[in-house]
Design a protein around this motif. Structure first.
Motif, PDB file in Angstrom:
ATOM      1  N   LEU A  27     -14.853 -28.726  -5.669  1.00  0.00           N
ATOM      2  CA  LEU A  27     -15.632 -27.536  -6.020  1.00  0.00           C
ATOM      3  C   LEU A  27     -14.953 -26.276  -5.508  1.00  0.00           C
ATOM      4  O   LEU A  27     -14.818 -25.283  -6.241  1.00  0.00           O
ATOM      5  N   GLY A  28     -14.510 -26.305  -4.257  1.00  0.00           N
ATOM      6  CA  GLY A  28     -13.809 -25.156  -3.709  1.00  0.00           C
ATOM      7  C   GLY A  28     -12.508 -24.892  -4.429  1.00  0.00           C
ATOM      8  O   GLY A  28     -12.138 -23.738  -4.678  1.00  0.00           O
ATOM      9  N   TYR A  29     -11.810 -25.962  -4.803  1.00  0.00           N
ATOM     10  CA  TYR A  29     -10.531 -25.813  -5.502  1.00  0.00           C
ATOM     11  C   TYR A  29     -10.716 -25.232  -6.900  1.00  0.00           C
ATOM     12  O   TYR A  29      -9.948 -24.364  -7.329  1.00  0.00           O
ATOM     13  N   LYS A  30     -11.719 -25.670  -7.610  1.00  0.00           N
ATOM     14  CA  LYS A  30     -11.935 -25.212  -8.984  1.00  0.00           C
ATOM     15  C   LYS A  30     -12.495 -23.791  -9.043  1.00  0.00           C
ATOM     16  O   LYS A  30     -12.119 -22.987  -9.887  1.00  0.00           O
ATOM     17  N   ARG A  31     -13.421 -23.475  -8.133  1.00  0.00           N
ATOM     18  CA  ARG A  31     -14.108 -22.177  -8.178  1.00  0.00           C
ATOM     19  C   ARG A  31     -13.400 -21.110  -7.347  1.00  0.00           C
ATOM     20  O   ARG A  31     -13.363 -19.942  -7.737  1.00  0.00           O
ATOM     21  N   GLY A  32     -12.929 -21.487  -6.179  1.00  0.00           N
ATOM     22  CA  GLY A  32     -12.248 -20.526  -5.315  1.00  0.00           C
ATOM     23  C   GLY A  32     -13.151 -19.442  -4.771  1.00  0.00           C
ATOM     24  O   GLY A  32     -12.691 -18.353  -4.420  1.00  0.00           O
ATOM     25  N   ASP A  33     -14.451 -19.707  -4.703  1.00  0.00           N
ATOM     26  CA  ASP A  33     -15.407 -18.692  -4.287  1.00  0.00           C
ATOM     27  C   ASP A  33     -16.262 -19.252  -3.134  1.00  0.00           C
ATOM     28  O   ASP A  33     -16.897 -20.294  -3.257  1.00  0.00           O
ATOM     29  N   ALA A  47     -16.785 -27.350   5.215  1.00  0.00           N
ATOM     30  CA  ALA A  47     -15.392 -27.159   5.627  1.00  0.00           C
ATOM     31  C   ALA A  47     -14.440 -27.752   4.595  1.00  0.00           C
ATOM     32  O   ALA A  47     -13.352 -27.214   4.350  1.00  0.00           O
ATOM     33  N   ASP A  48     -14.842 -28.859   3.957  1.00  0.00           N
ATOM     34  CA  ASP A  48     -14.039 -29.418   2.862  1.00  0.00           C
ATOM     35  C   ASP A  48     -13.976 -28.444   1.693  1.00  0.00           C
ATOM     36  O   ASP A  48     -12.925 -28.275   1.055  1.00  0.00           O
ATOM     37  N   CYS A  49     -15.102 -27.815   1.393  1.00  0.00           N
ATOM     38  CA  CYS A  49     -15.137 -26.842   0.300  1.00  0.00           C
ATOM     39  C   CYS A  49     -14.239 -25.650   0.618  1.00  0.00           C
ATOM     40  O   CYS A  49     -13.521 -25.145  -0.245  1.00  0.00           O
ATOM     41  N   TYR A  50     -14.271 -25.210   1.880  1.00  0.00           N
ATOM     42  CA  TYR A  50     -13.401 -24.105   2.295  1.00  0.00           C
ATOM     43  C   TYR A  50     -11.928 -24.501   2.189  1.00  0.00           C
ATOM     44  O   TYR A  50     -11.071 -23.675   1.843  1.00  0.00           O
ATOM     45  N   ALA A  51     -11.627 -25.764   2.488  1.00  0.00           N
ATOM     46  CA  ALA A  51     -10.257 -26.248   2.310  1.00  0.00           C
ATOM     47  C   ALA A  51      -9.860 -26.194   0.843  1.00  0.00           C
ATOM     48  O   ALA A  51      -8.717 -25.888   0.495  1.00  0.00           O
ATOM     49  N   GLY A  52     -10.835 -26.476  -0.034  1.00  0.00           N
ATOM     50  CA  GLY A  52     -10.582 -26.370  -1.472  1.00  0.00           C
ATOM     51  C   GLY A  52     -10.287 -24.939  -1.887  1.00  0.00           C
ATOM     52  O   GLY A  52      -9.445 -24.696  -2.763  1.00  0.00           O
ATOM     53  N   ILE A  53     -10.966 -23.974  -1.271  1.00  0.00           N
ATOM     54  CA  ILE A  53     -10.699 -22.558  -1.560  1.00  0.00           C
ATOM     55  C   ILE A  53      -9.264 -22.212  -1.180  1.00  0.00           C
ATOM     56  O   ILE A  53      -8.564 -21.504  -1.915  1.00  0.00           O
TER      57      ILE A  53
END
Length: 291
Positions: free
Chosen positions: A277-283, A215-221
């Motif tokens: 990771l989510g913020y940098k990749r967006g995937d 969910a943190d990674c999704y927040a980064g997306i």
């Protein structure tokens, strides 16, 4: 974060002016004579038994009675939100709208349909599809009714108790809870719930950490997708918040030491890593935490 001119979501349910405590007292005033009546006959005792079972399954039967209470005490419990509170509510609605705009195309790209969640604003306590909840548990997502519940005081705590101020810190929290909704829509939450029913407490905690980090990674997306409206320092605000509510940070503050086996959300480092990771990749494909 430049958000004043952005659209607001229509999926916000505002319960801030309702008092859960007063509603419960009102429900109890109705409940006592009704319970006495039900105890007096065979069928009534069956109804009470069903109510007890419902309570232990996470539903509060008294919540139905709260709507019947129109006493002056309940009316006096209503409060008018402050201008600052209303401004924060507008911000929450704006962030929710941005998550809607972002997850719709991601789902379409994967041949799925995104169902927008509702977000409930409250203060004090609230009755959710997952049972009665108070402000003490913090923001949460209920998979049963597909709603996000947010007590407005959490943002005050985020700034004052956890030293994580800033609008983007608040936005990160909202985007994280929307991440749980995404997990629910694709079946990952149900998968984790099924596993935890038979798992040991340690294994259940380990899986829950994976759920939270995703969910943190999704927040980064989400953050990756709103770069055009971000201001200097926004990403750092989100990272500060992720660190401040890491399990190790909270445990050190509460008892002075850390017990990793009891983690349910992840360490400060891990939470920052997966958001980044989510913020940098967006995937979404890069957010596989092993659930």
């Amino acid at each position: 974060m430049r958000w004043d001119d952005l659209r607001r979501s229509s999926n916000v349910e505002d319960f801030r002016s309702r008092s859960g405590a007063s509603g419960s007292r009102g429900a109890m005033r109705f409940a006592v004579p009704i319970i006495r009546f039900l105890l007096g006959n065979k069928y009534g005792r069956v109804v009470l038994l069903v109510g007890v079972i419902a309570y232990f399954l996470g539903y509060n039967p008294l919540s139905l009675l709260a709507f019947l209470d129109t006493s002056p005490t309940q009316e006096k419990s209503l409060s008018v939100p402050s201008a600052k509170d209303n401004k924060t509510a507008e911000f929450v609605s704006t962030v929710l709208a941005q998550t809607e705009d972002i997850w719709h195309p991601i789902f379409r790209k994967n041949d799925l349909v995104y169902e927008e969640p509702k977000l409930v604003l409250f203060r004090g306590s609230v009755n959710s599809g997952c049972g009665h909840a108070t402000a003490q548990i913090g923001p949460f997502y209920c998979s049963k009714d597909k709603k996000i519940y947010l007590d407005m005081s959490f943002f005050e705590d985020l700034q004052n108790r956890h030293n994580a101020p800033g609008d983007f810190a608040q936005a990160y929290v909202i985007a994280h809870e929307v991440g749980h909704h995404v997990q629910n829509l694709v079946g990952l939450l149900n998968k984790s719930h099924t596993f935890k029913k038979t798992a040991s407490k340690k294994d259940a905690n380990t899986l829950q950490v994976k759920v939270e980090l995703q969910a943190d990674c999704y927040a980064g997306i989400w953050a990756h997708s709103v770069k055009a409206i971000m201001e200097e320092g926004d990403v750092q605000e989100a990272l500060n918040a992720a660190s401040a509510i890491g399990d190790d940070t909270l445990q050190k503050q509460a008892k002075g030491y850390v017990t990793p086996d009891s983690f349910t959300h992840g360490s400060a480092k891990d939470r920052m890593t997966w958001f980044s990771l989510g913020y940098k990749r967006g995937d979404i494909k890069d957010c596989q935490t092993g659930i």
